[in-house]
Motif scaffolding. Structure first.
Motif, PDB file in Angstrom:
ATOM      1  N   THR A 352      27.260  30.123  42.598  1.00 57.67           N
ATOM      2  CA  THR A 352      28.179  29.291  43.378  1.00 57.67           C
ATOM      3  C   THR A 352      27.447  28.111  44.003  1.00 57.67           C
ATOM      4  O   THR A 352      27.847  26.945  43.855  1.00 57.67           O
ATOM      5  N   TYR A 353      26.347  28.388  44.699  1.00 50.85           N
ATOM      6  CA  TYR A 353      25.649  27.316  45.398  1.00 50.85           C
ATOM      7  C   TYR A 353      24.844  26.433  44.447  1.00 50.85           C
ATOM      8  O   TYR A 353      24.666  25.230  44.722  1.00 50.85           O
ATOM      9  N   LEU A 354      24.385  26.973  43.328  1.00 49.27           N
ATOM     10  CA  LEU A 354      23.760  26.118  42.318  1.00 49.27           C
ATOM     11  C   LEU A 354      24.758  25.080  41.801  1.00 49.27           C
ATOM     12  O   LEU A 354      24.391  23.932  41.516  1.00 49.27           O
ATOM     13  N   SER A 355      26.007  25.486  41.679  1.00 48.77           N
ATOM     14  CA  SER A 355      27.047  24.551  41.238  1.00 48.77           C
ATOM     15  C   SER A 355      27.176  23.397  42.222  1.00 48.77           C
ATOM     16  O   SER A 355      27.273  22.224  41.828  1.00 48.77           O
ATOM     17  N   LEU A 356      27.149  23.710  43.517  1.00 46.16           N
ATOM     18  CA  LEU A 356      27.232  22.661  44.533  1.00 46.16           C
ATOM     19  C   LEU A 356      25.976  21.799  44.538  1.00 46.16           C
ATOM     20  O   LEU A 356      26.049  20.571  44.675  1.00 46.16           O
ATOM     21  N   ILE A 357      24.830  22.435  44.386  1.00 39.39           N
ATOM     22  CA  ILE A 357      23.570  21.684  44.352  1.00 39.39           C
ATOM     23  C   ILE A 357      23.563  20.696  43.192  1.00 39.39           C
ATOM     24  O   ILE A 357      23.043  19.585  43.306  1.00 39.39           O
ATOM     25  N   HIS A 358      24.189  21.089  42.088  1.00 36.62           N
ATOM     26  CA  HIS A 358      24.236  20.210  40.913  1.00 36.62           C
ATOM     27  C   HIS A 358      25.499  19.360  40.886  1.00 36.62           C
ATOM     28  O   HIS A 358      25.896  18.852  39.838  1.00 36.62           O
ATOM     29  N   ASP A 359      26.124  19.227  42.069  1.00 40.77           N
ATOM     30  CA  ASP A 359      27.057  18.123  42.342  1.00 40.77           C
ATOM     31  C   ASP A 359      28.358  18.177  41.546  1.00 40.77           C
ATOM     32  O   ASP A 359      28.834  17.147  41.058  1.00 40.77           O
ATOM     33  N   VAL A 360      28.951  19.366  41.423  1.00 40.91           N
ATOM     34  CA  VAL A 360      30.244  19.458  40.753  1.00 40.91           C
ATOM     35  C   VAL A 360      31.356  19.017  41.687  1.00 40.91           C
ATOM     36  O   VAL A 360      31.177  18.936  42.906  1.00 40.91           O
ATOM     37  N   SER A 361      32.526  18.756  41.116  1.00 42.07           N
ATOM     38  CA  SER A 361      33.685  18.330  41.904  1.00 42.07           C
ATOM     39  C   SER A 361      34.690  19.446  42.120  1.00 42.07           C
ATOM     40  O   SER A 361      35.753  19.217  42.702  1.00 42.07           O
ATOM     41  N   GLY A 362      34.384  20.636  41.638  1.00 41.56           N
ATOM     42  CA  GLY A 362      35.243  21.792  41.847  1.00 41.56           C
ATOM     43  C   GLY A 362      34.555  23.034  41.329  1.00 41.56           C
ATOM     44  O   GLY A 362      33.668  22.959  40.469  1.00 41.56           O
ATOM     45  N   ILE A 363      34.947  24.182  41.874  1.00 38.57           N
ATOM     46  CA  ILE A 363      34.425  25.475  41.418  1.00 38.57           C
ATOM     47  C   ILE A 363      35.608  26.362  41.073  1.00 38.57           C
ATOM     48  O   ILE A 363      36.573  26.452  41.839  1.00 38.57           O
ATOM     49  N   ILE A 364      35.546  27.019  39.920  1.00 37.94           N
ATOM     50  CA  ILE A 364      36.598  27.945  39.526  1.00 37.94           C
ATOM     51  C   ILE A 364      35.946  29.224  39.009  1.00 37.94           C
ATOM     52  O   ILE A 364      35.051  29.183  38.169  1.00 37.94           O
ATOM     53  N   TYR A 365      36.385  30.358  39.536  1.00 36.16           N
ATOM     54  CA  TYR A 365      35.807  31.656  39.180  1.00 36.16           C
ATOM     55  C   TYR A 365      36.600  32.278  38.039  1.00 36.16           C
ATOM     56  O   TYR A 365      37.824  32.199  37.991  1.00 36.16           O
ATOM     57  N   TYR A 366      35.872  32.919  37.133  1.00 40.11           N
ATOM     58  CA  TYR A 366      36.500  33.603  36.002  1.00 40.11           C
ATOM     59  C   TYR A 366      36.037  35.066  36.023  1.00 40.11           C
ATOM     60  O   TYR A 366      34.866  35.338  35.838  1.00 40.11           O
ATOM     61  N   THR A 367      36.975  35.986  36.361  1.00 43.21           N
ATOM     62  CA  THR A 367      38.404  35.847  36.416  1.00 43.21           C
ATOM     63  C   THR A 367      38.972  36.827  37.433  1.00 43.21           C
ATOM     64  O   THR A 367      38.330  37.837  37.727  1.00 43.21           O
ATOM     65  N   TYR A 368      40.186  36.566  37.963  1.00 38.28           N
ATOM     66  CA  TYR A 368      40.769  37.409  39.012  1.00 38.28           C
ATOM     67  C   TYR A 368      40.937  38.868  38.577  1.00 38.28           C
ATOM     68  O   TYR A 368      40.539  39.773  39.331  1.00 38.28           O
ATOM     69  N   PRO A 369      41.511  39.175  37.409  1.00 32.91           N
ATOM     70  CA  PRO A 369      41.695  40.597  37.058  1.00 32.91           C
ATOM     71  C   PRO A 369      40.395  41.392  37.068  1.00 32.91           C
ATOM     72  O   PRO A 369      40.360  42.531  37.552  1.00 32.91           O
ATOM     73  N   ALA A 370      39.308  40.813  36.572  1.00 38.39           N
ATOM     74  CA  ALA A 370      38.024  41.526  36.549  1.00 38.39           C
ATOM     75  C   ALA A 370      37.446  41.661  37.944  1.00 38.39           C
ATOM     76  O   ALA A 370      36.890  42.701  38.308  1.00 38.39           O
ATOM     77  N   ALA A 371      37.558  40.618  38.742  1.00 40.30           N
ATOM     78  CA  ALA A 371      36.982  40.641  40.092  1.00 40.30           C
ATOM     79  C   ALA A 371      37.762  41.554  41.021  1.00 40.30           C
ATOM     80  O   ALA A 371      37.176  42.245  41.866  1.00 40.30           O
ATOM     81  N   HIS A 372      39.082  41.586  40.872  1.00 45.39           N
ATOM     82  CA  HIS A 372      39.926  42.352  41.787  1.00 45.39           C
ATOM     83  C   HIS A 372      40.064  43.808  41.361  1.00 45.39           C
ATOM     84  O   HIS A 372      40.591  44.629  42.125  1.00 45.39           O
ATOM     85  N   ALA A 373      39.569  44.148  40.177  1.00 40.83           N
ATOM     86  CA  ALA A 373      39.730  45.523  39.672  1.00 40.83           C
ATOM     87  C   ALA A 373      38.914  46.525  40.464  1.00 40.83           C
ATOM     88  O   ALA A 373      39.180  47.727  40.421  1.00 40.83           O
ATOM     89  N   ASP A 374      37.922  46.058  41.187  1.00 31.51           N
ATOM     90  CA  ASP A 374      37.036  46.937  41.951  1.00 31.51           C
ATOM     91  C   ASP A 374      36.910  46.369  43.363  1.00 31.51           C
ATOM     92  O   ASP A 374      36.651  45.177  43.535  1.00 31.51           O
ATOM     93  N   SER A 375      37.072  47.220  44.371  1.00 32.09           N
ATOM     94  CA  SER A 375      37.076  46.732  45.754  1.00 32.09           C
ATOM     95  C   SER A 375      35.726  46.146  46.162  1.00 32.09           C
ATOM     96  O   SER A 375      35.667  45.172  46.916  1.00 32.09           O
ATOM     97  N   THR A 376      34.632  46.728  45.669  1.00 32.38           N
ATOM     98  CA  THR A 376      33.307  46.196  46.001  1.00 32.38           C
ATOM     99  C   THR A 376      33.134  44.793  45.432  1.00 32.38           C
ATOM    100  O   THR A 376      32.612  43.885  46.092  1.00 32.38           O
ATOM    101  N   ARG A 377      33.564  44.609  44.181  1.00 26.10           N
ATOM    102  CA  ARG A 377      33.486  43.286  43.570  1.00 26.10           C
ATOM    103  C   ARG A 377      34.304  42.275  44.376  1.00 26.10           C
ATOM    104  O   ARG A 377      33.851  41.171  44.658  1.00 26.10           O
ATOM    105  N   TRP A 378      35.518  42.668  44.721  1.00 24.44           N
ATOM    106  CA  TRP A 378      36.404  41.733  45.412  1.00 24.44           C
ATOM    107  C   TRP A 378      35.867  41.404  46.798  1.00 24.44           C
ATOM    108  O   TRP A 378      35.957  40.267  47.250  1.00 24.44           O
TER     109      TRP A 378
END
Length: 506
Positions: A352-378
């Motif tokens: 996440t922070y490497l993306s900001l350091i390298h000057d992107v104009s937006g961040i999008i995470y892939y993907t909600y179903p995989a991240a939300h499937a486990d409470s620790t991940r979420w």
């Protein structure tokens, strides 16, 4: 048979005892009346067809077009092309059992007036090549009319209207429950299917939306009603029109019918595509606004795989058009594809922070179903998104080095990442006397560094989210990073007497 070669083409045939030789040929392609050259690579490094091209201009843009064929796709096995003394690994050749049109945009540099075009295969599989053409870019028909080019710029202007907005987005939001959940977590943008209930709820909650209309590349008429119904929504940010088009037979010309529909029905909102091959972003820059770079390095690639992709893509279109796709998936269902586990908190935070350091104009995470499937991940995701919202006013601030002499020294034995760059990547942001420094350790080893060039009048820095301070001595900030660790430093530019008194009192 060297007596039966295509005009101007040749190959070297040498046998080395005990080394498996390459095989090359020129013959009629199965079920076709046309002939094509082919290569089966061997260990002799002689699996290449060569052709000399004359009457070229120096420092001129050319487009090399040809067709390539493979029977079976095997990951990491690709042919190569060499021209203008540049070797290109064709890692976008992913179509099997069908000809894939390849298009390379290259500068002749100093390789003129002659160059050698080579098709090369180092692997023991069969690649076919057909109908190569080298065309000066000036003679290539423009993809868009002048009016359509202006419309493309207008879409970028729409994005730039709100200087305070920075997209923190996520893929895979397909129902109301998911939309509400990501809003609670602190996301401000979601990639969604075209559904009125999702659009209305997103607008009510102040969530921006990216609408998936990828099917429009196949049939632009099929999405006319979608464009009409959704283009007036206050939540609409962008149209998602293709997913990794460079890995499929979607050449830039494929986008034109869809763009014409969009220009007619919605000339305001920008388009976006996900891409995995940054060197091909230049092919699509005339037919698309935003590029989501989707390298997923965990666990088999270095973190700098993502940053290299971002930097290379920016060379073609600038940072305003580049977003980073942060890997938020992995596990058993992805094991056979090369992602056997979900990223750790440190890895996710670093990406996440490497993306900001390298000057992107937006961040999008892939993907909600995989991240939300486990409470620790979420919970991991939510913690990082909470941090982004805490420093949100800084996200649109440009990375800078106003002092001009900011630089790193790394003291630990492990000093560099996989690509040879310093193990610590950092950026410096400054506004209204406040300084924010983001720094990430890109390697799986402890690293100690000193950041030089800060104000000598400032005695310490606060480290956000860690409840600690770091001394700044004579403008030098020294700190230690655990593997893949991120530190976020804040500094207030104040006079030395006040700073020292305040520091002692704490």
């Amino acid at each position: 048979d060297h007596n039966n070669l295509p005009d101007h083409w040749s190959y070297e045939e040498v046998s080395f005892p005990g080394i498996k030789k390459s095989h090359l040929g020129w013959e009629q392609f199965p079920n076709s009346s046309s002939k094509a050259i082919w290569i089966i690579g061997g260990k002799d490094e002689r699996g290449e067809w060569c052709c000399q091209i004359d009457n070229l201009q120096k420092n001129t843009e050319y487009i090399l077009r040809f067709y390539a064929y493979r029977d079976t796709f095997i990951n990491k096995i690709y042919p190569e092309v060499e021209i203008f003394n540049q070797n290109i690994f064709l890692n976008n050749h992913c179509t099997s059992k069908g000809w894939q049109l390849m298009e390379l945009r290259l500068n002749s540099q100093n390789a003129a007036p002659s160059t050698t075009l080579k098709f090369r295969n180092r692997f023991p599989v069969k690649f076919w090549f057909y109908l190569p053409k080298l065309i000066p870019a000036s003679e290539y028909p423009p993809l868009l009319s002048k009016k359509e080019e202006k419309n493309l710029q207008k879409r970028m202007d729409f994005l730039g209207k709100d200087k305070s907005f920075f997209p923190i987005a996520i893929y895979g939001v397909s129902d109301l429950e998911s939309l509400i959940e990501i809003a609670r977590a602190g996301f401000n943008t979601a990639l969604i299917p075209p559904r009125q209930d999702l659009m209305k709820t997103a607008a009510d909650m102040g969530i921006k939306t990216i609408i998936n209309i990828c099917s429009g590349l196949h049939d632009p008429n099929s999405i006319i009603s979608i464009i009409k119904d959704f283009s007036s929504s206050p939540s609409l940010l962008s149209w998602y029109i293709a997913d990794e088009p460079e890995l499929k037979p979607f050449i830039p010309e494929t986008f034109i019918p869809l763009l014409k529909k969009l220009h007619q029905l919605d000339p305001l909102h920008p388009t976006c595509v996900a891409m995995n091959r940054p060197w091909l972003v230049q092919n699509y820059k005339e037919v698309n606004n935003l590029f989501f770079m989707d390298e997923y390095p965990i666990p088999n690639m270095p973190l700098t795989w993502l940053t290299e992709s971002l930097d290379q893509a920016k060379e073609h279109v600038g940072p305003q058009r580049i977003w980073s796709v942060v890997q938020a998936f992995g596990g058993n269902q992805y094991k056979n594809q090369g992602w056997p586990r979900f990223p750790t908190f440190s890895e996710l935070r670093a990406l996440t922070y490497l993306s900001l350091i390298h000057d992107v104009s937006g961040i999008i995470y892939y993907t909600y179903p995989a991240a939300h499937a486990d409470s620790t991940r979420w919970d991991t995701i939510k913690k990082i998104i909470a941090e982004l919202n805490f420093i949100y006013p800084w996200l649109q601030e440009p990375n800078t080095n106003k002092r001009g002499d900011l630089h790193l020294t790394i003291h630990s034995p492990y000093k560099a990442g996989a690509n040879g760059s310093p193990a610590i990547h950092y950026c410096y942001k400054e506004k209204q006397g406040q300084i924010l420094i983001l720094a990430v350790n890109t390697i799986n080893k402890q690293v100690e560094m000193t950041l030089h060039g800060l104000s000598k009048e400032t005695p310490f820095s606060n480290v956000l989210f860690e409840n600690r301070k770091v001394v700044i001595k004579q403008g030098q900030l020294r700190d230690t990073f655990s593997p893949f660790e991120t530190h976020i430093y804040t500094v207030t530019a104040i006079d030395s007497s006040y700073a020292l008194k305040n520091y002692i009192s704490q």
